[in-house]
Motif scaffolding. Structure first.
Motif, PDB file in Angstrom:
ATOM      1  N   LEU A  64       6.060   3.596  10.232  1.00 25.52           N
ATOM      2  CA  LEU A  64       5.160   2.621   9.603  1.00 25.52           C
ATOM      3  C   LEU A  64       5.358   1.236   9.646  1.00 25.52           C
ATOM      4  CD1 LEU A  64       4.430   4.765   6.481  1.00 25.52           C
ATOM      5  CD2 LEU A  64       2.857   4.275   8.235  1.00 25.52           C
ATOM      6  N   VAL A  65       6.514   0.774   9.449  1.00 27.14           N
ATOM      7  CA  VAL A  65       6.912  -0.808   9.680  1.00 27.14           C
ATOM      8  C   VAL A  65       6.600  -1.184  11.103  1.00 27.14           C
ATOM      9  CG1 VAL A  65       8.947  -2.300   9.701  1.00 27.14           C
ATOM     10  CG2 VAL A  65       8.648  -0.637   7.675  1.00 27.14           C
ATOM     11  N   LYS A  66       6.754  -0.386  12.099  1.00 31.19           N
ATOM     12  CA  LYS A  66       6.382  -0.798  13.425  1.00 31.19           C
ATOM     13  C   LYS A  66       5.009  -0.604  13.807  1.00 31.19           C
ATOM     14  CE  LYS A  66      11.165   0.338  14.963  1.00 31.19           C
ATOM     15  NZ  LYS A  66      12.183   1.237  15.711  1.00 31.19           N
ATOM     16  N   ALA A  67       4.134   0.136  13.119  1.00 29.60           N
ATOM     17  CA  ALA A  67       2.732   0.214  13.460  1.00 29.60           C
ATOM     18  C   ALA A  67       1.935  -0.868  13.612  1.00 29.60           C
ATOM     19  CB  ALA A  67       2.152   1.301  12.370  1.00 29.60           C
ATOM     20  N   ASP A  68       0.910  -1.017  14.341  1.00 31.95           N
ATOM     21  CA  ASP A  68      -0.017  -2.190  14.552  1.00 31.95           C
ATOM     22  C   ASP A  68      -0.884  -2.083  13.374  1.00 31.95           C
ATOM     23  OD1 ASP A  68       1.075  -2.692  17.116  1.00 31.95           O
ATOM     24  OD2 ASP A  68      -0.301  -1.566  18.113  1.00 31.95           O
ATOM     25  N   GLU A  69      -1.358  -1.095  12.715  1.00 30.41           N
ATOM     26  CA  GLU A  69      -2.052  -0.992  11.486  1.00 30.41           C
ATOM     27  C   GLU A  69      -2.031   0.128  10.773  1.00 30.41           C
ATOM     28  OE1 GLU A  69      -6.830  -1.209  10.871  1.00 30.41           O
ATOM     29  OE2 GLU A  69      -6.062  -1.792  12.754  1.00 30.41           O
ATOM     30  N   ILE A  70      -1.826  -0.046   9.473  1.00 31.35           N
ATOM     31  CA  ILE A  70      -1.632   1.053   8.313  1.00 31.35           C
ATOM     32  C   ILE A  70      -2.867   1.232   7.598  1.00 31.35           C
ATOM     33  CG2 ILE A  70      -0.381   1.721   6.752  1.00 31.35           C
ATOM     34  CD1 ILE A  70       2.064  -0.165   7.757  1.00 31.35           C
ATOM     35  N   VAL A  71      -3.257   2.455   7.418  1.00 34.22           N
ATOM     36  CA  VAL A  71      -4.226   2.958   6.712  1.00 34.22           C
ATOM     37  C   VAL A  71      -3.659   3.990   5.885  1.00 34.22           C
ATOM     38  CG1 VAL A  71      -6.575   3.954   6.324  1.00 34.22           C
ATOM     39  CG2 VAL A  71      -5.940   2.687   8.411  1.00 34.22           C
ATOM     40  N   ILE A  72      -3.844   3.690   4.426  1.00 34.45           N
ATOM     41  CA  ILE A  72      -3.289   4.400   3.328  1.00 34.45           C
ATOM     42  C   ILE A  72      -4.405   5.171   2.527  1.00 34.45           C
ATOM     43  CG2 ILE A  72      -2.045   4.441   1.091  1.00 34.45           C
ATOM     44  CD1 ILE A  72      -0.660   1.968   1.757  1.00 34.45           C
ATOM     45  N   THR A  73      -4.248   6.515   2.788  1.00 36.42           N
ATOM     46  CA  THR A  73      -5.210   7.316   1.879  1.00 36.42           C
ATOM     47  C   THR A  73      -4.565   7.812   0.483  1.00 36.42           C
ATOM     48  OG1 THR A  73      -4.668   9.367   3.083  1.00 36.42           O
ATOM     49  CG2 THR A  73      -6.533   7.987   4.015  1.00 36.42           C
ATOM     50  N   ALA A  74      -5.571   7.750  -0.609  1.00 39.48           N
ATOM     51  CA  ALA A  74      -4.884   8.178  -1.690  1.00 39.48           C
ATOM     52  C   ALA A  74      -6.136   8.406  -2.913  1.00 39.48           C
ATOM     53  CB  ALA A  74      -3.877   7.272  -2.480  1.00 39.48           C
ATOM     54  N   THR A  75      -5.889   9.607  -3.533  1.00 38.85           N
ATOM     55  CA  THR A  75      -6.756   9.973  -4.524  1.00 38.85           C
ATOM     56  C   THR A  75      -6.769   8.878  -5.597  1.00 38.85           C
ATOM     57  OG1 THR A  75      -5.266  11.513  -5.545  1.00 38.85           O
ATOM     58  CG2 THR A  75      -6.922  12.419  -3.670  1.00 38.85           C
ATOM     59  N   PRO A  76      -7.588   8.682  -6.218  1.00 40.79           N
ATOM     60  CA  PRO A  76      -7.779   7.825  -7.490  1.00 40.79           C
ATOM     61  C   PRO A  76      -7.116   8.429  -8.695  1.00 40.79           C
ATOM     62  CG  PRO A  76      -9.951   8.756  -7.176  1.00 40.79           C
ATOM     63  CD  PRO A  76      -9.091   9.030  -6.150  1.00 40.79           C
ATOM     64  N   GLU A  77      -5.884   8.534  -8.684  1.00 39.06           N
ATOM     65  CA  GLU A  77      -5.029   9.057 -10.049  1.00 39.06           C
ATOM     66  C   GLU A  77      -4.013   8.144 -10.167  1.00 39.06           C
ATOM     67  OE1 GLU A  77      -3.820  12.658  -8.365  1.00 39.06           O
ATOM     68  OE2 GLU A  77      -5.348  13.838  -8.577  1.00 39.06           O
ATOM     69  N   LEU A  78      -3.537   7.967 -11.241  1.00 40.32           N
ATOM     70  CA  LEU A  78      -2.683   6.999 -11.895  1.00 40.32           C
ATOM     71  C   LEU A  78      -1.483   6.843 -11.002  1.00 40.32           C
ATOM     72  CD1 LEU A  78      -2.183   4.656 -13.890  1.00 40.32           C
ATOM     73  CD2 LEU A  78      -1.326   6.267 -15.479  1.00 40.32           C
ATOM     74  N   ALA A  79      -0.732   8.413 -10.702  1.00 45.22           N
ATOM     75  CA  ALA A  79       0.502   7.979  -9.985  1.00 45.22           C
ATOM     76  C   ALA A  79       0.447   7.673  -8.565  1.00 45.22           C
ATOM     77  CB  ALA A  79       1.129   9.649 -10.065  1.00 45.22           C
ATOM     78  N   ASN A  80      -0.781   8.075  -8.001  1.00 44.28           N
ATOM     79  CA  ASN A  80      -1.364   7.761  -6.540  1.00 44.28           C
ATOM     80  C   ASN A  80      -1.122   6.481  -6.563  1.00 44.28           C
ATOM     81  OD1 ASN A  80      -0.933  10.298  -5.415  1.00 44.28           O
ATOM     82  ND2 ASN A  80      -3.010  10.750  -5.729  1.00 44.28           N
ATOM     83  N   LEU A  81      -2.145   5.596  -7.621  1.00 46.50           N
ATOM     84  CA  LEU A  81      -2.337   4.180  -7.710  1.00 46.50           C
ATOM     85  C   LEU A  81      -1.036   3.341  -7.454  1.00 46.50           C
ATOM     86  CD1 LEU A  81      -5.732   4.175  -9.518  1.00 46.50           C
ATOM     87  CD2 LEU A  81      -5.438   4.139  -6.988  1.00 46.50           C
TER      88      LEU A  81
END
Length: 103
Positions: A64-81
């Motif tokens: 992930l640090v070496k990636a050109d672009e990062i997209v994070i997917t997460a559900t809207p829950e407190l722990a995920n946020l």
């Protein structure tokens, strides 16, 4: 040839490097284990998308640090946020000259 042996052809313009089909063994990888594979793939195809597992290991961080672009997917829950905020903050620190991750 190297990539053709590793990838499963799914469609004319889509090939996948799939996860192991069995969970009988533990798959712990060296932090730089995928560097050569990713470099080879990037030279061979116009677009490389990596769907990394939701575990935090040395190799996922390096990829992930070496990636050109990062997209994070997460559900809207407190722990995920909370985890997403921590990821975004960390990537901003580790990748100061790159765009921030997309959510």
């Amino acid at each position: 040839v190297y990539l053709d042996r590793l990838l499963a052809q799914c469609a004319e313009h889509l090939s996948l490097l799939a996860a192991p089909s069995t969970l009988d063994r533990v798959y712990d990888f060296d932090p730089d284990a995928f560097a050569q594979l990713i470099d080879t793939a990037q030279r061979s195809v116009p677009l490389l998308v990596l769907d990394v597992p939701h575990i935090w290991t040395g190799w996922t961080k390096n990829v992930l640090v070496k990636a050109d672009e990062i997209v994070i997917t997460a559900t809207p829950e407190l722990a995920n946020l909370r985890n997403t905020k921590n990821l975004v903050d960390m990537f901003k620190r580790l990748r100061p000259n790159d765009p921030p991750p997309k959510l």
